[in-house]
Design a protein around this motif. Structure first.
Motif, PDB file in Angstrom:
ATOM      1  N   LYS A 135       0.844  -1.210   0.000  1.00 19.68           N
ATOM      2  CA  LYS A 135       0.000   0.000   0.000  1.00 19.68           C
ATOM      3  C   LYS A 135       0.872   1.251   0.000  1.00 19.68           C
ATOM      4  O   LYS A 135       2.092   1.160   0.249  1.00 19.68           O
ATOM      5  N   GLY A 136       0.232   2.388  -0.245  1.00 22.16           N
ATOM      6  CA  GLY A 136       0.968   3.652  -0.338  1.00 22.16           C
ATOM      7  C   GLY A 136       1.263   4.243   1.035  1.00 22.16           C
ATOM      8  O   GLY A 136       0.650   3.867   2.040  1.00 22.16           O
ATOM      9  N   GLY A 137       2.233   5.104   1.083  1.00 22.70           N
ATOM     10  CA  GLY A 137       2.535   5.852   2.308  1.00 22.70           C
ATOM     11  C   GLY A 137       3.329   5.082   3.343  1.00 22.70           C
ATOM     12  O   GLY A 137       3.472   5.517   4.477  1.00 22.70           O
ATOM     13  N   VAL A 138       3.867   3.919   2.980  1.00 24.15           N
ATOM     14  CA  VAL A 138       4.599   3.117   3.968  1.00 24.15           C
ATOM     15  C   VAL A 138       6.111   3.408   3.946  1.00 24.15           C
ATOM     16  O   VAL A 138       6.866   2.877   4.748  1.00 24.15           O
ATOM     17  N   GLY A 139       6.541   4.240   2.982  1.00 24.70           N
ATOM     18  CA  GLY A 139       7.959   4.597   2.924  1.00 24.70           C
ATOM     19  C   GLY A 139       8.718   3.902   1.804  1.00 24.70           C
ATOM     20  O   GLY A 139       9.942   3.829   1.841  1.00 24.70           O
ATOM     21  N   ILE A 152      13.898  11.773   8.832  1.00 23.57           N
ATOM     22  CA  ILE A 152      13.600  11.150   7.532  1.00 23.57           C
ATOM     23  C   ILE A 152      12.583  12.002   6.778  1.00 23.57           C
ATOM     24  O   ILE A 152      12.755  12.310   5.586  1.00 23.57           O
ATOM     25  N   ASN A 154       9.251  -0.473   7.948  1.00 18.30           N
ATOM     26  CA  ASN A 154       9.484   0.966   8.141  1.00 18.30           C
ATOM     27  C   ASN A 154       8.510   1.488   9.195  1.00 18.30           C
ATOM     28  O   ASN A 154       7.472   0.886   9.452  1.00 18.30           O
ATOM     29  N   MET A 155       8.865   2.595   9.806  1.00 18.47           N
ATOM     30  CA  MET A 155       8.044   3.244  10.837  1.00 18.47           C
ATOM     31  C   MET A 155       7.870   2.292  12.028  1.00 18.47           C
ATOM     32  O   MET A 155       6.791   2.153  12.587  1.00 18.47           O
ATOM     33  N   SER A 160       7.289  10.851  -6.505  1.00 14.50           N
ATOM     34  CA  SER A 160       7.792  11.693  -5.413  1.00 14.50           C
ATOM     35  C   SER A 160       9.312  11.790  -5.390  1.00 14.50           C
ATOM     36  O   SER A 160       9.879  12.542  -4.616  1.00 14.50           O
ATOM     37  N   ILE A 191      13.263   0.220  10.282  1.00 15.42           N
ATOM     38  CA  ILE A 191      13.634   1.639  10.340  1.00 15.42           C
ATOM     39  C   ILE A 191      12.614   2.331  11.235  1.00 15.42           C
ATOM     40  O   ILE A 191      11.398   2.198  11.012  1.00 15.42           O
ATOM     41  N   PRO A 192      13.065   3.064  12.248  1.00 19.35           N
ATOM     42  CA  PRO A 192      12.088   3.719  13.126  1.00 19.35           C
ATOM     43  C   PRO A 192      11.464   4.958  12.480  1.00 19.35           C
ATOM     44  O   PRO A 192      11.968   5.444  11.462  1.00 19.35           O
ATOM     45  N   ILE A 193      10.398   5.435  13.071  1.00 19.28           N
ATOM     46  CA  ILE A 193       9.873   6.755  12.679  1.00 19.28           C
ATOM     47  C   ILE A 193      10.896   7.762  13.184  1.00 19.28           C
ATOM     48  O   ILE A 193      11.238   7.766  14.370  1.00 19.28           O
ATOM     49  N   ASP A 194      11.406   8.542  12.267  1.00 23.79           N
ATOM     50  CA  ASP A 194      12.456   9.493  12.632  1.00 23.79           C
ATOM     51  C   ASP A 194      12.121  10.819  11.954  1.00 23.79           C
ATOM     52  O   ASP A 194      12.055  10.867  10.712  1.00 23.79           O
ATOM     53  N   MET A 218      11.930  14.324  -3.341  1.00 23.92           N
ATOM     54  CA  MET A 218      12.810  13.741  -2.316  1.00 23.92           C
ATOM     55  C   MET A 218      14.290  13.978  -2.598  1.00 23.92           C
ATOM     56  O   MET A 218      15.108  13.877  -1.700  1.00 23.92           O
ATOM     57  N   SER A 250       9.176   4.884  -1.398  1.00 26.58           N
ATOM     58  CA  SER A 250      10.071   5.809  -2.124  1.00 26.58           C
ATOM     59  C   SER A 250      11.252   6.198  -1.239  1.00 26.58           C
ATOM     60  O   SER A 250      12.373   6.353  -1.733  1.00 26.58           O
ATOM     61  N   THR A 251      10.998   6.345   0.055  1.00 26.62           N
ATOM     62  CA  THR A 251      12.088   6.674   0.993  1.00 26.62           C
ATOM     63  C   THR A 251      13.143   5.577   0.959  1.00 26.62           C
ATOM     64  O   THR A 251      14.339   5.859   0.893  1.00 26.62           O
TER      65      THR A 251
END
Ligand code: ADP
Length: 310
Positions: free
Chosen positions: A58-62, A262, A220-221, A92, A256-259, A96, A64-65
């Motif tokens: 799904k989208g928004g999970v990181g 990022i 991620n997150m 994006s 990877i934590p929420i930071d 970025m 592209s990051t």
């Protein structure tokens, strides 16, 4: 005399010259034009040693990051890297990497990717007249654009092409996997909670159906590390990515934590591994990159054996 497309027409490929190359043979069911296109695509792809697609359920999970930092870390390690953003509906990568508003040039050979400190970047975002335009395309048109990105972009010789695919298991990831054919594998990005992990199972099954190896899962997150006291708060129920990777027998690449750094790096247009290069989160990202870097190890050894003794 014109050749009959129904006859098998075996010629050596433009780039590799191998007679067993899949692009050397004119298939019975393709027109001369389709054959020429396939050869062109193949001759571009032949010059790219490793192709890795970054997927998410799904989208928004990181996703592209992860793609940006994976490509930037490999490039910083001296690899020749291309980053292709095929997220047609929400490109994006230009934002970025601080490349918003930049237009790509062209030469006789094709479209020229943007060169960012040696990292070659291509995104639909560079071609849209207005970044706020909504792209309303049906499947075949999306497939056509993705094919063009692979076939008509002058990637040159690369060690890695990292492909940021749109979320889900729809037309775009399918096109990427089918067109490239010889992917080294997929990195699947998820967030820790169960609902995201369920979607990611679909991504893994998608890879399996298409015979694309799963290089591993990134969670991620995964928890929030307080920048003041260092205490970890599990904002989203953690561990879903690792559990799912274990259940599905695929490697777990790391968490990877929420930071806040990022999100900040994405907004100011710098890859996090460059923006906060010495942070513990960047270290975690480098650990995730390690197995991808290892894909090129045999060639490192070969290069070392061929370089003149110093
Ligand atoms: P996707 O490609 O899956 O849609 P993005 O990589 O675009 O997701 O990330 C969505 C937003 O979340 C971006 O603003 C990004 O900077 C931010 N983000 C991603 N991962 C993290 C993280 N671990 N900590 C903080 N912000 C993050």
């Amino acid at each position: 005399m014109q050749k009959n497309p129904s006859q098998s027409d075996k010629t050596s490929c433009d780039s590799c010259g191998r007679s067993d190359c899949s692009a050397a043979e004119h298939r019975k069911d393709e027109s001369a034009e389709e054959f020429a296109e396939r050869r062109k695509l193949q001759s571009r792809l032949c010059r790219i040693r490793h192709k890795v697609v970054v997927l998410s359920g799904k989208g928004g999970v990181g996703k592209s990051t992860v793609a940006v930092n994976l490509a930037s870390a490999l490039s910083a390690a001296g690899k020749r890297v291309g980053l292709l953003d095929v997220d047609i509906h929400g490109p994006s990568i230009p934002t970025m990497l601080g490349l918003e508003g930049i237009r790509v040039g062209a030469c006789e050979e094709g479209l020229l990717p943007i060169d960012l400190h040696g990292l070659k970047v291509m995104s639909l975002g560079f071609l849209l007249p207005n970044p706020d335009d909504a792209v309303i395309w049906r499947g075949p048109m999306k497939m056509g654009v993705i094919k063009q990105f692979l076939k008509d972009v002058v990637w040159g010789d690369l060690d890695y092409l990292i492909i940021d695919s749109p979320p889900g298991t729809g037309d775009e990831p399918l096109s990427v996997c089918q067109l490239i054919g010889s992917l080294d594998g997929a990195v699947v990005v998820t967030t820790p909670q169960k609902v995201a992990a369920v979607d990611v199972r679909k991504s893994i099954n998608f890879c399996r159906q298409l015979k694309v190896p799963v290089l591993g899962v990134v969670e991620n997150m995964s928890g929030f590390v307080c920048p003041k006291c260092g205490e970890v708060t599990q904002i989203l129920r953690s561990g879903g990515g690792r559990r799912m990777a274990d259940d599905m027998h695929v490697p777990f690449l790391g968490a990877i934590p929420i930071d806040p750094g990022i999100a900040e790096s994405g907004d100011i247009g710098l890859a996090y591994v460059r923006y906060c290069a010495a942070s513990p989160t960047a270290e975690l990202m480098h650990a995730i990159v390690e197995p991808i870097m290892a894909l090129d190890k045999p060639f490192d050894a070969l290069r070392a054996s061929m370089s003149p003794p110093g």
